[in-house]
Enzyme design. Structure first.
Site, PDB file in Angstrom:
ATOM      1  N   PRO A 183       0.805  -1.220   0.000  1.00 44.91           N
ATOM      2  CA  PRO A 183       0.000   0.000   0.000  1.00 44.91           C
ATOM      3  C   PRO A 183       0.844   1.279   0.000  1.00 44.91           C
ATOM      4  CG  PRO A 183      -0.177  -1.099   2.125  1.00 44.91           C
ATOM      5  CD  PRO A 183       0.679  -1.949   1.246  1.00 44.91           C
ATOM      6  N   GLU A 184       1.139   1.771  -1.164  1.00 40.72           N
ATOM      7  CA  GLU A 184       1.728   3.095  -1.307  1.00 40.72           C
ATOM      8  C   GLU A 184       0.597   4.019  -1.780  1.00 40.72           C
ATOM      9  OE1 GLU A 184       5.485   3.031  -3.417  1.00 40.72           O
ATOM     10  OE2 GLU A 184       5.824   0.939  -2.909  1.00 40.72           O
ATOM     11  N   HIS A 200      -6.787 -11.950  11.595  1.00 42.75           N
ATOM     12  CA  HIS A 200      -5.925 -10.818  11.251  1.00 42.75           C
ATOM     13  C   HIS A 200      -6.678  -9.510  11.104  1.00 42.75           C
ATOM     14  CE1 HIS A 200      -2.634 -13.543  10.942  1.00 42.75           C
ATOM     15  NE2 HIS A 200      -3.167 -14.197   9.930  1.00 42.75           N
ATOM     16  N   ARG A 260       0.449  -8.083   9.591  1.00 46.95           N
ATOM     17  CA  ARG A 260       1.713  -7.689  10.237  1.00 46.95           C
ATOM     18  C   ARG A 260       1.547  -6.548  11.231  1.00 46.95           C
ATOM     19  NH1 ARG A 260       5.697  -9.084   5.170  1.00 46.95           N
ATOM     20  NH2 ARG A 260       4.766 -11.120   4.971  1.00 46.95           N
TER      21      ARG A 260
END
Length: 293
Positions: free
Chosen positions: A26-27, A113, A131
């Site tokens: 995700p940029e 998650h 993460r």
DNA sequence: CTCGCCACCTGGGGGC
DNA sequence: TGCCCCCAGGTGGCGA
């Protein structure tokens, strides 16, 4: 009653999955595509409850009950941050490196998650972030003056960003241009992938001290950044449109990387083997033939 | 102010 | 088969 597939946002996969399917982190473009994908369905919703899973990068900053009863009034983006305008404040969301947002049919608890959720009158918004580098922060003000946003550089797709402003921002910087572009204070929204791609498109050696770039090369670089981001957003947009007609998974319509992740592969332009080096503990991919000091 | 490096976190992949 | 280690990434924070 489910949401149409067009409401689903692009998912962000693991490195192996990304390499296999060419899915990106995700940029700015991924965040913008997520914003556009959520916009229509999110704005106007009334929040029933917020759900919190495992801790993300920072605490939410409010009691779960604080958000209940408020309406979502807008959805903006600043750099890689998503800004949910909510009555009485703003919910600042960062996808980290593995975050994705999607709608879920209610009632449903947080899934695997999933570490944050907003239950609304039209479904549940879910943040999945294996993460947990992402962040969700309640900012009890309508003004976008949060410290996290204060240091961000210009938006690369707005008129305030061009070769001249970039040249001024780089003046005196002795760190490698690769590192300086990753620093969100010079220009907001670039990550490792698009920095590598933009430097390749502009023909600039990533190791070059940032302040050494001429005005002309800064113009070329600013243009390359804009072009790469525009193309990536357009591709993401076409992926979203595609969802309206198929069950297709995400990530199959991404722009192909010309250097990122392609160590030892031949350069598209000159055929030389692409190189991978490490700068600031991060991988940089480039072509020693096409990118000049 | 600038720079370089570290911690944080997790699943997948390679090596043994 | 299983285990262990390494790696990717964005960002704030640290010391020099």
């Amino acid at each position: 009653m489910g949401y149409p597939k067009s409401f689903r946002t692009q998912t962000v996969a693991t490195r192996a999955h990304r390499l296999k399917h060419n899915v990106k982190m995700p940029e700015l473009p991924e965040v913008e595509v997520t914003r556009r994908g959520l916009l229509d369905a999110a704005v106007g919703r009334r929040i029933h409850a917020s759900l919190v899973g495992k801790p993300l990068r920072w605490p939410l900053g409010c009691a779960d009950a604080t958000l209940a009863g408020r309406h979502i009034t807008g959805l903006a983006r600043r750099g890689k941050y998503l800004l949910f305008a909510i009555e009485g404040g703003c919910l600042i969301v960062h996808l980290g490196m593995s975050g994705s947002l999607r709608w879920a049919d209610l009632p449903v608890p947080l899934g695997p998650h999933e570490h944050f959720g907003l239950d609304t009158d039209r479904g549940g918004l879910r943040l999945r972030d294996p993460r947990r580098f992402g962040a969700v922060i309640w900012h009890p003000s309508n003004l976008p003056e949060h410290p996290l946003l204060a240091g961000l550089g210009p938006e690369p797709l707005l008129p305030g960003f061009d070769g001249g402003s970039l040249h001024r921002a780089l003046a005196g910087r002795r760190a490698p241009i690769k590192a300086v572009l990753l620093d969100q204070s010079v220009v907001a929204g670039l990550g490792n992938i698009y920095v590598c791609e933009a430097l390749f498109a502009a023909g600039i050696d990533p190791r070059l001290p940032a302040g050494n770039l001429s005005a002309k090369r800064c113009r070329r670089l600013a243009e390359a950044i804009r072009t790469i981001l525009d193309q990536a957003i357009a591709m993401g947009g076409s992926t979203l449109r595609d969802f309206a007609h198929t069950d297709g998974g995400s990530g199959h319509f991404q722009l192909a990387a010309r250097v990122y992740g392609r160590a030892n592969a031949p350069c598209d332009v000159c055929g030389r083997a692409l190189q991978r080096i490490v700068q600031g503990q991060r991988s940089t991919y480039f072509c020693a033939g096409c990118q000049r000091a």
